[in-house]
Scaffold this active site. Structure first.
Site, mmCIF file in Angstrom:
data_model
loop_
_atom_site.group_PDB
_atom_site.id
_atom_site.type_symbol
_atom_site.label_atom_id
_atom_site.label_comp_id
_atom_site.label_asym_id
_atom_site.label_seq_id
_atom_site.Cartn_x
_atom_site.Cartn_y
_atom_site.Cartn_z
ATOM 1 N N ASN A 50 0.871 -1.176 0.000
ATOM 2 C CA ASN A 50 0.000 0.000 0.000
ATOM 3 C C ASN A 50 0.911 1.229 0.000
ATOM 4 O O ASN A 50 1.484 1.571 1.025
ATOM 5 C CB ASN A 50 -0.910 -0.016 1.242
ATOM 6 C CG ASN A 50 -1.810 1.207 1.278
ATOM 7 O OD1 ASN A 50 -1.843 1.994 0.332
ATOM 8 N ND2 ASN A 50 -2.538 1.368 2.373
ATOM 9 N N TRP A 51 1.033 1.823 -1.169
ATOM 10 C CA TRP A 51 1.925 2.987 -1.292
ATOM 11 C C TRP A 51 1.351 4.226 -0.604
ATOM 12 O O TRP A 51 2.063 5.209 -0.414
ATOM 13 C CB TRP A 51 2.171 3.307 -2.765
ATOM 14 C CG TRP A 51 3.079 2.345 -3.480
ATOM 15 C CD1 TRP A 51 3.646 1.192 -2.996
ATOM 16 C CD2 TRP A 51 3.531 2.464 -4.837
ATOM 17 N NE1 TRP A 51 4.410 0.597 -3.957
ATOM 18 C CE2 TRP A 51 4.360 1.362 -5.098
ATOM 19 C CE3 TRP A 51 3.314 3.397 -5.856
ATOM 20 C CZ2 TRP A 51 4.977 1.166 -6.336
ATOM 21 C CZ3 TRP A 51 3.913 3.197 -7.084
ATOM 22 C CH2 TRP A 51 4.745 2.086 -7.320
ATOM 23 N N LYS A 52 0.059 4.197 -0.291
ATOM 24 C CA LYS A 52 -0.626 5.370 0.283
ATOM 25 C C LYS A 52 -0.385 6.588 -0.609
ATOM 26 O O LYS A 52 -0.283 6.431 -1.834
ATOM 27 C CB LYS A 52 -0.175 5.591 1.731
ATOM 28 C CG LYS A 52 -0.312 4.306 2.568
ATOM 29 C CD LYS A 52 -0.161 4.505 4.037
ATOM 30 C CE LYS A 52 -0.308 3.162 4.742
ATOM 31 N NZ LYS A 52 -0.301 3.266 6.192
ATOM 32 N N HIS A 71 -9.645 1.160 4.613
ATOM 33 C CA HIS A 71 -8.386 1.355 5.342
ATOM 34 C C HIS A 71 -8.656 2.278 6.537
ATOM 35 O O HIS A 71 -9.464 3.205 6.447
ATOM 36 C CB HIS A 71 -7.321 1.959 4.418
ATOM 37 C CG HIS A 71 -5.957 1.887 5.014
ATOM 38 N ND1 HIS A 71 -5.532 2.786 5.965
ATOM 39 C CD2 HIS A 71 -4.946 1.008 4.847
ATOM 40 C CE1 HIS A 71 -4.301 2.459 6.345
ATOM 41 N NE2 HIS A 71 -3.924 1.384 5.687
ATOM 42 N N GLU A 102 -7.094 4.671 7.666
ATOM 43 C CA GLU A 102 -6.885 6.100 7.378
ATOM 44 C C GLU A 102 -8.122 6.704 6.713
ATOM 45 O O GLU A 102 -8.461 7.865 6.939
ATOM 46 C CB GLU A 102 -5.628 6.266 6.499
ATOM 47 C CG GLU A 102 -4.367 6.006 7.318
ATOM 48 C CD GLU A 102 -3.216 5.383 6.546
ATOM 49 O OE1 GLU A 102 -3.205 5.434 5.308
ATOM 50 O OE2 GLU A 102 -2.322 4.816 7.204
ATOM 51 N N GLU A 149 -5.546 -4.906 10.280
ATOM 52 C CA GLU A 149 -4.483 -3.924 10.522
ATOM 53 C C GLU A 149 -4.775 -3.179 11.828
ATOM 54 O O GLU A 149 -5.568 -2.224 11.843
ATOM 55 C CB GLU A 149 -4.430 -2.904 9.383
ATOM 56 C CG GLU A 149 -4.175 -3.504 8.024
ATOM 57 C CD GLU A 149 -3.593 -2.468 7.059
ATOM 58 O OE1 GLU A 149 -2.492 -2.708 6.551
ATOM 59 O OE2 GLU A 149 -4.233 -1.418 6.832
ATOM 60 N N GLY A 156 2.457 2.264 10.819
ATOM 61 C CA GLY A 156 3.415 3.365 10.712
ATOM 62 C C GLY A 156 4.125 3.694 12.014
ATOM 63 O O GLY A 156 4.795 4.721 12.124
ATOM 64 N N SER A 167 3.352 -2.223 10.266
ATOM 65 C CA SER A 167 4.809 -2.300 10.469
ATOM 66 C C SER A 167 5.407 -3.652 10.081
ATOM 67 O O SER A 167 6.340 -4.128 10.742
ATOM 68 C CB SER A 167 5.181 -1.910 11.908
ATOM 69 O OG SER A 167 4.804 -0.571 12.154
ATOM 70 N N GLY A 224 2.790 -1.040 4.268
ATOM 71 C CA GLY A 224 2.891 0.375 3.923
ATOM 72 C C GLY A 224 4.333 0.775 3.682
ATOM 73 O O GLY A 224 4.898 0.534 2.608
ATOM 74 N N GLY A 225 4.961 1.377 4.685
ATOM 75 C CA GLY A 225 6.296 1.959 4.552
ATOM 76 C C GLY A 225 7.319 1.058 3.868
ATOM 77 O O GLY A 225 8.047 1.499 2.971
#
Ligand code: 13P
Length: 253
Positions: free
Chosen positions: A9-11, A97, A99, A169, A175, A215, A236-237
């Site tokens: 997930n590049w966000k 998600h 977010e 998640e 994150g 993470s 993500g990251g």
């Protein structure tokens, strides 16, 4: 056998040229996918056609959208519908998600509409659920997550839910560099599967891939993915760093 999935997930990250570079690096790197393994890369909407073109020749690699609007078309300025995404070749859409739930106030019922819209065009919803820290500390994460699943997925038929991928998640792990332990992940994934089994039967519950997100890194993916009810990750990251994501793909069962 359930699909084992490494999902990125590049966000809201990367410029066009950075996105192109990352895709090139990833596609030329040395991961190996077996029959039941998939890579799904969820990119910002504007990069979808580029990304779809890049992965066209790669079997087992798919491009996902990070969101969709539940209506098919109309006066919804700035939104992108599921049929529009399908028309450029998208077959997977991330829905719900944390977010989007938090910053865009997306409710369980609104997410149910998005899930329905995604399935209606023959795509796979990657449905996200997961509890905030206060709920985990109160020990009521199972009830919290079960309610999210019931409210947004239980309108589906058995045939429809079989096409859904679930991503658990925990918000406190996203994150933050703080992952759930592999035991915590296994415990709640097994619980989610039991919730699905109660509604749809054991066979269907056993066929649904449940990913862990929060993470996930190269150095913890093997341990987390080795759990019996963890069918890969939503990352993500670490998905923005080719060596990290490559190692995460190679950590799939
Ligand atoms: P991180 O891997 O950066 O914690 O993000 C997880 C996530 O939100 C994936 O959807």
């Amino acid at each position: 056998m359930r699909k084992q999935i490494a999902a990125a997930n590049w966000k809201m990250n990367l410029s066009w040229s950075e996105a192109e570079q990352l895709l090139n690096d990833l596609l030329s790197s040395s991961y190996h996918l077996s029959e039941n393994q998939q890579v799904i890369i969820s990119v910002p909407a504007i990069y979808i056609p580029l990304a779809i073109q890049k992965v066209a020749e790669k079997s087992g690699v798919h491009i996902a959208a990070q969101n969709c609007y539940p209506k098919a078309n109309g006066a919804f300025t700035g939104e992108i519908s599921a049929p529009m995404l399908a028309s450029v070749g998208v077959k997977h859409i991330v829905i719900g998600h944390s977010e989007r739930r938090e910053y865009f106030n997306e409710s369980d019922t609104f997410l149910a509409e998005k899930v329905n819209a995604t399935l209606a065009i023959g795509s796979t919803p990657i449905f996200c659920c997961g509890e905030p820290l206060a709920i985990r500390e109160a020990g009521t994460q199972n009830e919290y997550v079960a309610k999210q699943i019931e409210a947004s997925l239980f309108q589906l038929s058995a045939d429809e839910i079989s096409k859904v991928v679930i991503a658990y998640e925990p918000i406190w792990a996203i994150g933050t560099g703080k992952t759930a332990t592999s035991d915590q992940a296994q415990e709640i994934h097994a619980y989610i599967r039991s919730v699905l089994a109660k509604q749809y039967g054991e066979n269907i519950a056993q066929s649904i891939s449940i990913l862990y997100g929060g993470s996930v890194k190269a150095n913890n993916a093997v341990e987390i993915f080795s759990q019996p009810d963890v069918d890969g990750g939503l990352v993500g990251g670490a998905s923005l760093i080719v060596t990290e994501f490559n190692a995460i793909i190679n950590a799939l069962k």
